[in-house]
Write an enzyme that holds these catalytic residues in place. Sequence first.
Site, PDB file in Angstrom:
ATOM      1  N   GLY A 143       0.817  -0.045   8.382  1.00  0.00           N
ATOM      2  CA  GLY A 143      -0.022  -0.994   8.196  1.00  0.00           C
ATOM      3  C   GLY A 143      -0.009  -2.101   6.901  1.00  0.00           C
ATOM      4  N   GLY A 144       1.059  -1.788   6.270  1.00  0.00           N
ATOM      5  CA  GLY A 144       1.328  -2.379   4.923  1.00  0.00           C
ATOM      6  C   GLY A 144       1.324  -3.836   4.736  1.00  0.00           C
TER       7      GLY A 144
ATOM      8  CE  LYS B  16     -12.394   1.499  11.700  1.00  0.00           C
ATOM      9  NZ  LYS B  16     -12.862   0.788  10.703  1.00  0.00           N
TER      10      LYS B  16
HETATM   11  P1  NDP Z   1      -4.648  -6.338   9.950  1.00  0.00           P
HETATM   12  O1  NDP Z   1      -4.878  -6.689  11.535  1.00  0.00           O
HETATM   13  O2  NDP Z   1      -4.349  -7.404   9.136  1.00  0.00           O
HETATM   14  O3  NDP Z   1      -3.647  -5.277  10.016  1.00  0.00           O
HETATM   15  C1  NDP Z   1      -2.530  -5.354  10.544  1.00  0.00           C
HETATM   16  C2  NDP Z   1      -1.443  -4.232  10.480  1.00  0.00           C
HETATM   17  O4  NDP Z   1      -1.713  -3.258  11.383  1.00  0.00           O
HETATM   18  C3  NDP Z   1      -0.118  -4.641  10.323  1.00  0.00           C
HETATM   19  O5  NDP Z   1       0.423  -4.228   9.283  1.00  0.00           O
HETATM   20  C4  NDP Z   1       0.323  -4.145  11.465  1.00  0.00           C
HETATM   21  O6  NDP Z   1       1.795  -3.592  11.188  1.00  0.00           O
HETATM   22  C5  NDP Z   1      -0.309  -2.924  11.877  1.00  0.00           C
HETATM   23  N1  NDP Z   1      -0.184  -2.572  13.241  1.00  0.00           N
HETATM   24  C6  NDP Z   1      -0.577  -3.555  14.268  1.00  0.00           C
HETATM   25  N2  NDP Z   1      -0.555  -2.890  15.487  1.00  0.00           N
HETATM   26  C7  NDP Z   1       0.090  -1.476  15.251  1.00  0.00           C
HETATM   27  C8  NDP Z   1       0.634  -0.538  15.914  1.00  0.00           C
HETATM   28  N3  NDP Z   1       0.578  -0.471  17.180  1.00  0.00           N
HETATM   29  N4  NDP Z   1       1.259   0.472  15.286  1.00  0.00           N
HETATM   30  C9  NDP Z   1       1.299   0.545  14.092  1.00  0.00           C
HETATM   31  N5  NDP Z   1       0.600  -0.346  13.044  1.00  0.00           N
HETATM   32  C10 NDP Z   1       0.121  -1.376  13.649  1.00  0.00           C
HETATM   33  O7  NDP Z   1      -5.853  -5.290   9.653  1.00  0.00           O
HETATM   34  P2  NDP Z   1      -7.009  -5.268   8.631  1.00  0.00           P
HETATM   35  O8  NDP Z   1      -6.555  -5.360   7.331  1.00  0.00           O
HETATM   36  O9  NDP Z   1      -7.809  -6.476   9.075  1.00  0.00           O
HETATM   37  O10 NDP Z   1      -7.808  -4.087   9.055  1.00  0.00           O
HETATM   38  C11 NDP Z   1      -7.600  -2.684   8.498  1.00  0.00           C
HETATM   39  C12 NDP Z   1      -8.960  -1.919   8.594  1.00  0.00           C
HETATM   40  O11 NDP Z   1      -9.893  -2.659   7.750  1.00  0.00           O
HETATM   41  C13 NDP Z   1      -9.355  -1.569   9.952  1.00  0.00           C
HETATM   42  O12 NDP Z   1      -9.791  -0.268  10.139  1.00  0.00           O
HETATM   43  C14 NDP Z   1     -10.539  -2.465  10.248  1.00  0.00           C
HETATM   44  O13 NDP Z   1     -11.466  -1.881  11.066  1.00  0.00           O
HETATM   45  C15 NDP Z   1     -11.016  -2.596   8.609  1.00  0.00           C
HETATM   46  N6  NDP Z   1     -11.673  -3.795   8.478  1.00  0.00           N
HETATM   47  C16 NDP Z   1     -12.932  -3.916   7.798  1.00  0.00           C
HETATM   48  C17 NDP Z   1     -13.337  -4.948   7.571  1.00  0.00           C
HETATM   49  C18 NDP Z   1     -14.861  -5.058   6.805  1.00  0.00           C
HETATM   50  O14 NDP Z   1     -15.581  -6.089   6.750  1.00  0.00           O
HETATM   51  N7  NDP Z   1     -15.288  -3.990   6.365  1.00  0.00           N
HETATM   52  C19 NDP Z   1     -13.025  -6.258   8.200  1.00  0.00           C
HETATM   53  C20 NDP Z   1     -11.615  -6.442   8.730  1.00  0.00           C
HETATM   54  C21 NDP Z   1     -10.999  -5.282   8.979  1.00  0.00           C
HETATM   55  P3  NDP Z   1       3.065  -4.718  11.645  1.00  0.00           P
HETATM   56  O15 NDP Z   1       3.192  -5.789  10.739  1.00  0.00           O
HETATM   57  O16 NDP Z   1       4.229  -3.612  11.710  1.00  0.00           O
HETATM   58  O17 NDP Z   1       2.831  -5.386  12.972  1.00  0.00           O
END
Ligand code: NDP
Length: 304
Positions: free
Chosen positions: A11-12, A128
């Site tokens: 998810g980088g 989670k």
């Molecule tokens: P993003 O939606 O920005 O992340 C997308 C990433 O997930 C991309 O790198 C994508 O990879 C990867 N991805 C999507 N689908 C898949 C899949 N099927 N298999 C593998 N990789 C996949 O995520 P966030 O940075 O927003 O969220 C990260 C964490 O932070 C989550 O656990 C979320 O719950 C948490 N969070 C917490 C918040 C807070 O306020 N505390 C706010 C927002 C999020 P690719 O580019 O290869 O498609």
Amino acid sequence: MEKKSKVLIVGGTGYLGKRLVKASLVEGHETYVLYRPEIGVDIEKVQLLLSFKEQGAKLVTGSLHDHQSLVNAVKQVDVVISAISGVHIRSHQILLQLKLRFLPSEFGTDPARMEHALEPGRVTFDDKMVVRKAIEDANIPHTYVSANCFAGYFLGGLYQLGTIMPSRDSVILYGDGSVKAITVDEDDIAKYTIKSIDDPRTLNKTVYIRPPENILSQLEIVQIWEQLIGKELKKSSISAEQFLSSMKGQSYAEQVGMVHYYHVCFEGCLANFEIKEEDDGVEACKLYPEVKYTTVYQYMKRYL
Ligand code: NDP
């Protein structure tokens, strides 16, 4: 000098993930980033991946739908940090067969404290916890990072849902706006996370990121903003009942978000408990006092 762990970031290319990649490189870890064939011709993502490569990261091809590709990827590292988007996270048993420290995609409210969460937002916590159970059942070394509120979402909107640029005119307070929450700069989340991966004190623990100066109520945040802009905002208030009843008719995704805001802003679920060793909790700012975290005041200056 002890050798630093090799890290794979899944998810980088995401919002938090790209910061994890950067922080890991800055700390001198050999850093691998999963490159998923699924991104196809998404030119922005490819450019981002190439920029990681330029900075010294290694790109490894793999997909969560391709077992062997993941095994090959994780074989090369000591730690896996997953920051994939919340809705996609399920129990990926594949990773769990291997002997490495795993940091699942958490980075928010501690799901172990959210058994009482409301529908439909509880899906995030339930999912989670499914992942945690799989990790623990398989005896995989792990670290859970509870990062509280991402600053960009919460400070940008003065804690109001649906807006991420602070108003210079008015604000709606949750109740009297006095419930304490915790906000963390996303780059700091990445720094603390990377600090934790080679630290025996965080092994099989939950690391809470609670910057002392960022434990503030919505009203205190509004006051910081008012101080910065030199003007008072018009304030109105919404009660918990009104807030919850306004969920009706909203989309599923919006309702999920609203439930999270409800627990944070009305219930105070982030700051209403003490972090205790006997609960396997540790506090990042105490473990890593050398990290000079961004205060709410400093973060909010960027909106001026
Ligand atoms: P993003 O939606 O920005 O992340 C997308 C990433 O997930 C991309 O790198 C994508 O990879 C990867 N991805 C999507 N689908 C898949 C899949 N099927 N298999 C593998 N990789 C996949 O995520 P966030 O940075 O927003 O969220 C990260 C964490 O932070 C989550 O656990 C979320 O719950 C948490 N969070 C917490 C918040 C807070 O306020 N505390 C706010 C927002 C999020 P690719 O580019 O290869 O498609």
